[in-house]
Enzyme design. Sequence first.
Site, mmCIF file in Angstrom:
data_model
loop_
_atom_site.group_PDB
_atom_site.id
_atom_site.type_symbol
_atom_site.label_atom_id
_atom_site.label_comp_id
_atom_site.label_asym_id
_atom_site.label_seq_id
_atom_site.Cartn_x
_atom_site.Cartn_y
_atom_site.Cartn_z
ATOM 1 N N LYS A 103 -16.282 19.696 48.752
ATOM 2 C CA LYS A 103 -14.909 19.348 49.167
ATOM 3 C C LYS A 103 -14.956 19.124 50.673
ATOM 4 O O LYS A 103 -15.290 20.046 51.432
ATOM 5 C CB LYS A 103 -13.953 20.487 48.804
ATOM 6 C CG LYS A 103 -12.511 20.220 49.224
ATOM 7 C CD LYS A 103 -11.597 21.281 48.624
ATOM 8 C CE LYS A 103 -10.197 21.211 49.174
ATOM 9 N NZ LYS A 103 -9.388 22.354 48.719
ATOM 10 N N GLY A 158 -4.896 18.213 52.015
ATOM 11 C CA GLY A 158 -4.268 17.470 50.914
ATOM 12 C C GLY A 158 -4.505 15.986 51.145
ATOM 13 O O GLY A 158 -5.611 15.569 51.503
ATOM 14 N N ASP A 177 -7.146 7.418 51.333
ATOM 15 C CA ASP A 177 -7.162 5.965 51.520
ATOM 16 C C ASP A 177 -8.372 5.375 50.817
ATOM 17 O O ASP A 177 -9.283 6.090 50.398
ATOM 18 C CB ASP A 177 -7.148 5.614 53.019
ATOM 19 C CG ASP A 177 -8.339 6.204 53.760
ATOM 20 O OD1 ASP A 177 -9.489 5.901 53.393
ATOM 21 O OD2 ASP A 177 -8.124 6.981 54.715
ATOM 22 N N GLU A 222 -1.288 33.246 28.220
ATOM 23 C CA GLU A 222 -1.479 32.169 29.206
ATOM 24 C C GLU A 222 -2.905 31.624 29.143
ATOM 25 O O GLU A 222 -3.132 30.423 29.262
ATOM 26 C CB GLU A 222 -1.176 32.683 30.620
ATOM 27 C CG GLU A 222 0.312 32.884 30.875
ATOM 28 C CD GLU A 222 0.586 33.526 32.230
ATOM 29 O OE1 GLU A 222 1.561 33.130 32.879
ATOM 30 O OE2 GLU A 222 -0.162 34.452 32.632
HETATM 31 C C1 DGJ Z 1 -6.617 22.388 53.395
HETATM 32 C C2 DGJ Z 1 -6.910 22.001 51.991
HETATM 33 O O1 DGJ Z 1 -6.068 20.985 51.577
HETATM 34 C C3 DGJ Z 1 -6.808 23.221 51.109
HETATM 35 O O2 DGJ Z 1 -6.973 22.855 49.779
HETATM 36 C C4 DGJ Z 1 -7.825 24.215 51.554
HETATM 37 O O3 DGJ Z 1 -9.112 23.702 51.335
HETATM 38 C C5 DGJ Z 1 -7.624 24.556 53.003
HETATM 39 N N1 DGJ Z 1 -7.563 23.395 53.830
HETATM 40 C C6 DGJ Z 1 -8.704 25.462 53.493
HETATM 41 O O4 DGJ Z 1 -8.610 25.709 54.831
#
Ligand code: DGJ
Length: 731
Positions: free
Chosen positions: A480, A533, A538, A618
Amino acid sequence: MILADIEKKLFTLHTKNITYQMKVDEYGFLLHTYYGAKIENEDMSKFIQYLWRGFSGHPYEMKNVEGNFNWSLDTLPQEYSTYGSGDYRSPALHVINTDGSSDCDLRYNRYEIIEGKPALKGLPATYGSSDEVQTLKIELLDKISGIGVDLYYSVFEQRDIITRNAIIKNGGKGKVWLERAMSMCVDYNIAPNFDLMTFYGRQLGEKFIERAPLRHGKTVADSFRGSSSSQRTPFMILCDNNASETQGDCYGFCLVYSGSFLSEVEQDQADQVRVTMGIQPESFRWELNSGDEFCTPEVMMSFSSEGLGQLSRNYHNIIHHNLTRGKYHLSRRPILINNWEATYFNFTEEQIYKIAEDASKLGIEMLVLDDGWFGKRDDARSGLGDWFVNTGKLPSGINKFCQKINDLGMKFGLWFEPEMISEDSDLFRAHPDWVLRTAGRQGMLGRCQFVIDMSRKDVVDYLYDSISSVLKSANIEYVKWDANRQIANAWTALLPAERQGEVMHRYVLGLYDLLERLTSSFPNILFESCSGGGNRFDAGMLYYAPQTWASDNSDAFARLFIQYGTSFMFPVSTMGAHVSACPNHQTGRISPLETRGVVAMSGTFGYELDTNLMTDEEKEIIKKQVETYKKYYDLINYGDYYRLSDPYKTDRYVAWMFLSEDKSKALVNYVQVRAYANAPAIYVKLQGLKEDSIYIVNGKEYSGRSLMKCGIYFGSENGDMIAKQIEVVEK
Ligand code: DGJ
């Protein structure tokens, strides 16, 4: 198909449903003649009217030509307009010549047709085989200064997409400077009553839609932030003012770039409309030495005469098939669980392991360890840049911990924020000069962090080595890639004063270079980009990372809007979406777990909570969601996407559907947003089905025609945010 009529100097580009045409006039100017629904091979220059418009001059060479008062660059439709030429509309190009002047008189020089599509050096761009795409290159030249502009038009015939970009070349003897170098310029000399749709937003609220009639003068959607941003998206639509999801002419423009940008639409004195799009000129100045060239990013243009829905599907297809890359771009992505909203910074190895252990029993396939695993990082104040494991928090180290996760039958993914540096970090202490800020000033902090100067190759090399060494150290299968602030104080120690205008774009080139090197060195890793987020969601980022975390707002109600807006340009396979805990952390809203699942599975599905804290009931719901997502994976990710409602027009429901390519199977998703007592019945009209086929819905037979004309009644429930999914299958 590209047709070049050499005698008439007429260039016609055809896709399945679109024609784009331009012609070199008798003075050598490249005029735009047509863009819209497909036409035969007709010379459309006859539609250009040569009309007198006071205060619009003509080139000197027409001094004695009859009718010269009616010929002006200020009013004629052009392919690539220049500043200082007597065209007072938004220019595509503004060059400062060696002598300080701004004249640039571009005339047609030559053309070339290329089978396939040349790559854009250092920049993301669509790609395709010579069966899929053909490229027209038209060279323009200012004979006095030696400035040349190569215009590229790549025609993806089956996808109804034409891409454009320009390469500016300094063929003169001295240095020149680019003040503005747009990727494209499109002039509509016959402009209908256009509406302009732009996409604005903010942190936790990305890609909202604004639609308004065009007005005279310039309307701008842009970013100065160093990233494309959520405040404005580098995508816009011009459409007939009565265009809807299913009817009307619509033109889309999508910039494949992740930095500061400008989209500009100008309606002129004669009601003609010009669209320009490209790198933000405000923070840009590029020095071109003799022999140098500058490549602008690409714009994906599309047109649909069948409304906004088809326009979006054109973008979904090109992005899915000809922009995103890598192992996962066409293969099933793992359902993940991310610990961020479960623990934030405050976790132990044992706690994370327990989350994974429990999730694995529910069918979840990958654990993503988010922020906080490295350096000294217990909050947002420190640690960024120190990409080595914090054994205080993760005593096993990355490799062993990853093995433990793999032993559960799960993949393992890791969070990074490579472009940032904390003041309290070893990296900062060793290299304070690597911060992107002006020498002698403290610079702006955002989330307590600075941006690293990625316009420097030595910094990019360092980051490549330090991130690679983590990625090599364990079986990491997902990254990520976060970026939690935008750029200010763009100044680099490595460039002289007069070249500081290059920093913003050089930063983006450095980012792309790093991403290219990492994604090609680690082809088995799935990259997801993120910027708090969707603050950098883009098309440029999608070239390297096929999915983007669409928003830090995981509330299902908010997501109905965010994902609706995003769907205008990006396919669901690119939209990161997770089921999170209730009450929702961003809004405090309570919505049923089933609904959270239905909304999140219209994206790259995952969870962002601690399943250990959930009841058995759940957990059973989660198991079912996982099964449903796997069952419909192909339909959701490779099917055609149809918006069946507009959440801006009703607060009662939102509906959308996925339809298989052969139109034999659909999954219709419905969320009753607000319950009203004794309310009128809602029938959701489906789209795209075969009119004469019979489809089974809830055990009953319906013709495709009746499902599209009358719709499906989803019933009325007590309670807000109630979701239903209905399968529609051809008999
Ligand atoms: C912003 C990201 O959008 C979140 O999902 C998370 O990873 C935090 N940063 C972590 O600092």
